[in-house]
Design a protein around this motif. Structure first.
Motif, PDB file in Angstrom:
ATOM      1  N   THR A 136       7.801  11.278   0.125  1.00  0.00           N
ATOM      2  CA  THR A 136       8.260  10.066  -0.255  1.00  0.00           C
ATOM      3  C   THR A 136       9.696   9.722   0.359  1.00  0.00           C
ATOM      4  O   THR A 136      10.140  10.508   1.166  1.00  0.00           O
ATOM      5  CB  THR A 136       8.568  10.081  -1.695  1.00  0.00           C
ATOM      6  OG1 THR A 136       9.652  11.149  -2.281  1.00  0.00           O
ATOM      7  CG2 THR A 136       7.318  10.353  -2.707  1.00  0.00           C
TER       8      THR A 136
ATOM      9  N   ASN B  80       0.748  -1.294  -0.120  1.00  0.00           N
ATOM     10  CA  ASN B  80      -0.109   0.138  -0.084  1.00  0.00           C
ATOM     11  C   ASN B  80       0.919   1.329  -0.075  1.00  0.00           C
ATOM     12  O   ASN B  80       0.251   2.104  -0.517  1.00  0.00           O
ATOM     13  CB  ASN B  80      -0.950  -0.156   1.184  1.00  0.00           C
ATOM     14  CG  ASN B  80      -1.956  -1.263   1.167  1.00  0.00           C
ATOM     15  OD1 ASN B  80      -2.235  -1.472  -0.193  1.00  0.00           O
ATOM     16  ND2 ASN B  80      -2.568  -1.297   2.173  1.00  0.00           N
ATOM     17  N   HIS B  81       1.939   1.246   0.702  1.00  0.00           N
ATOM     18  CA  HIS B  81       2.911   2.293   0.826  1.00  0.00           C
ATOM     19  C   HIS B  81       4.037   2.398  -0.314  1.00  0.00           C
ATOM     20  O   HIS B  81       4.834   3.329  -0.103  1.00  0.00           O
ATOM     21  CB  HIS B  81       3.460   2.607   2.060  1.00  0.00           C
ATOM     22  CG  HIS B  81       2.353   2.940   3.245  1.00  0.00           C
ATOM     23  ND1 HIS B  81       1.947   4.261   2.987  1.00  0.00           N
ATOM     24  CD2 HIS B  81       2.008   2.029   4.051  1.00  0.00           C
ATOM     25  CE1 HIS B  81       0.900   4.151   4.173  1.00  0.00           C
ATOM     26  NE2 HIS B  81       0.859   3.045   4.815  1.00  0.00           N
TER      27      HIS B  81
ATOM     28  N   ASP C 292       2.855   3.625  11.372  1.00  0.00           N
ATOM     29  CA  ASP C 292       2.896   2.619  10.385  1.00  0.00           C
ATOM     30  C   ASP C 292       4.301   2.060  10.715  1.00  0.00           C
ATOM     31  O   ASP C 292       4.430   0.483  10.329  1.00  0.00           O
ATOM     32  CB  ASP C 292       2.661   3.090   9.068  1.00  0.00           C
ATOM     33  CG  ASP C 292       1.561   3.559   8.635  1.00  0.00           C
ATOM     34  OD1 ASP C 292       0.309   3.125   9.052  1.00  0.00           O
ATOM     35  OD2 ASP C 292       1.151   4.440   7.783  1.00  0.00           O
TER      36      ASP C 292
ATOM     37  N   ASN D  39       6.013   3.065  -3.504  1.00  0.00           N
ATOM     38  CA  ASN D  39       6.294   4.361  -4.502  1.00  0.00           C
ATOM     39  C   ASN D  39       6.773   3.854  -5.608  1.00  0.00           C
ATOM     40  O   ASN D  39       8.087   3.856  -5.845  1.00  0.00           O
ATOM     41  CB  ASN D  39       6.824   5.231  -3.764  1.00  0.00           C
ATOM     42  CG  ASN D  39       6.782   6.730  -4.421  1.00  0.00           C
ATOM     43  OD1 ASN D  39       6.021   6.791  -5.312  1.00  0.00           O
ATOM     44  ND2 ASN D  39       7.753   7.705  -4.044  1.00  0.00           N
TER      45      ASN D  39
ATOM     46  N   VAL E  25       8.955   4.159  -0.596  1.00  0.00           N
ATOM     47  CA  VAL E  25       7.754   4.161  -0.141  1.00  0.00           C
ATOM     48  C   VAL E  25       7.084   5.725  -0.301  1.00  0.00           C
ATOM     49  O   VAL E  25       7.948   6.589  -0.303  1.00  0.00           O
ATOM     50  CB  VAL E  25       7.604   3.676   1.234  1.00  0.00           C
ATOM     51  CG1 VAL E  25       7.780   2.065   1.326  1.00  0.00           C
ATOM     52  CG2 VAL E  25       8.514   4.293   2.273  1.00  0.00           C
ATOM     53  N   LYS E  26       5.649   5.831   0.013  1.00  0.00           N
ATOM     54  CA  LYS E  26       5.321   6.989   0.040  1.00  0.00           C
ATOM     55  C   LYS E  26       4.056   7.201   1.207  1.00  0.00           C
ATOM     56  O   LYS E  26       3.519   6.144   1.413  1.00  0.00           O
ATOM     57  CB  LYS E  26       4.779   7.453  -1.187  1.00  0.00           C
ATOM     58  CG  LYS E  26       3.839   6.629  -1.737  1.00  0.00           C
ATOM     59  CD  LYS E  26       3.139   7.153  -3.078  1.00  0.00           C
ATOM     60  CE  LYS E  26       2.146   6.084  -3.629  1.00  0.00           C
ATOM     61  NZ  LYS E  26       1.734   6.457  -4.737  1.00  0.00           N
ATOM     62  N   ASN E  27       3.715   8.398   1.578  1.00  0.00           N
ATOM     63  CA  ASN E  27       2.957   8.617   2.496  1.00  0.00           C
ATOM     64  C   ASN E  27       2.785   7.556   3.747  1.00  0.00           C
ATOM     65  O   ASN E  27       1.709   6.802   3.843  1.00  0.00           O
ATOM     66  CB  ASN E  27       1.532   8.487   1.721  1.00  0.00           C
ATOM     67  CG  ASN E  27       1.418   9.420   0.796  1.00  0.00           C
ATOM     68  OD1 ASN E  27       1.959  10.652   0.711  1.00  0.00           O
ATOM     69  ND2 ASN E  27       0.613   9.233  -0.336  1.00  0.00           N
ATOM     70  N   ILE E  28       3.670   7.293   4.287  1.00  0.00           N
ATOM     71  CA  ILE E  28       3.967   6.099   5.449  1.00  0.00           C
ATOM     72  C   ILE E  28       4.104   7.269   6.579  1.00  0.00           C
ATOM     73  O   ILE E  28       4.898   8.042   7.001  1.00  0.00           O
ATOM     74  CB  ILE E  28       5.072   5.120   5.142  1.00  0.00           C
ATOM     75  CG1 ILE E  28       4.790   4.048   6.150  1.00  0.00           C
ATOM     76  CG2 ILE E  28       6.423   5.708   5.218  1.00  0.00           C
ATOM     77  CD1 ILE E  28       5.576   2.652   5.857  1.00  0.00           C
ATOM     78  N   GLU E  29       3.375   6.925   7.926  1.00  0.00           N
ATOM     79  CA  GLU E  29       3.377   7.476   8.993  1.00  0.00           C
ATOM     80  C   GLU E  29       4.169   6.818  10.070  1.00  0.00           C
ATOM     81  O   GLU E  29       4.680   5.955   9.867  1.00  0.00           O
ATOM     82  CB  GLU E  29       2.071   8.054   9.523  1.00  0.00           C
ATOM     83  CG  GLU E  29       1.087   8.396   8.450  1.00  0.00           C
ATOM     84  CD  GLU E  29       1.271  10.184   8.473  1.00  0.00           C
ATOM     85  OE1 GLU E  29       1.807  10.609   9.382  1.00  0.00           O
ATOM     86  OE2 GLU E  29       1.186  10.558   7.488  1.00  0.00           O
TER      87      GLU E  29
END
Length: 160
Positions: free
Chosen positions: A98, A42-43, A141, A45, A134-138
């Motif tokens: 990213t 899901n993450h 997470d 990129n 990866v992208k948009n990973i907090e």
């Protein structure tokens, strides 16, 4: 006779509990594997490599292997794999939205292979980390990913 019946009931109960616990451990392991793979996929990129990469495969197997394979448009294939039992730590290096997720192992436990590369020879070596864009990973997470891998390792070791 009553003592024999009581002992028989105890043995049957313990056997049934053992069977149920064994199947629940397998179910929990499958849930951990699915969670880890979903979080990574899901993450993932694709954007920085979209001009070079045809497609990729990112899998976590039920035997505990994390496999990452990239298929380039030029025909080159890069393959990275390691057993999550060898997982030591992870690191995230980022820009605005990213970044790269580095999965570190205890030693040189990551298999690195490249083949079908026209400009260079095939490579078969070992490394101590795997990098995944990866992208948009907090931050939560990343914490959950680390905890999930550690829990999965405990279950894999108990299964051996």
């Amino acid at each position: 006779m009553k003592k024999f019946t009581l002992n028989l009931k105890i043995c049957i109960t313990l056997t049934m509990c053992s069977i149920f616990m064994a199947f629940s451990n397998i179910k929990l392991l499958d849930e951990q594997i699915t969670y880890i793979q979903q979080l990574l996929v899901n993450h993932y990129n694709e954007e920085p490599e979209i001009s070079q990469i045809k497609h990729y495969e990112l899998n976590v197997t039920n035997s505990g292997f994390c496999r990452y394979k990239r298929f380039f448009k030029s025909g080159k294939i890069e393959y990275f794999s390691f057993n999550l039992i060898k997982f030591r730590d992870l690191d995230y290096q980022k820009t605005d939205t990213t970044g790269a997720l580095f999965l570190y192992t205890k030693g040189d436990d990551v298999i690195v292979q490249t083949y079908s590369d026209r400009s260079e020879e095939d490579v078969d070596s070992m490394a101590d980390y795997m990098s995944i864009p990866v992208k948009n990973i907090e931050a939560n997470d990343l914490t959950e990913l680390t905890e999930a891998i550690k829990k999965m390792n405990a279950r894999l070791l108990a299964r051996k």
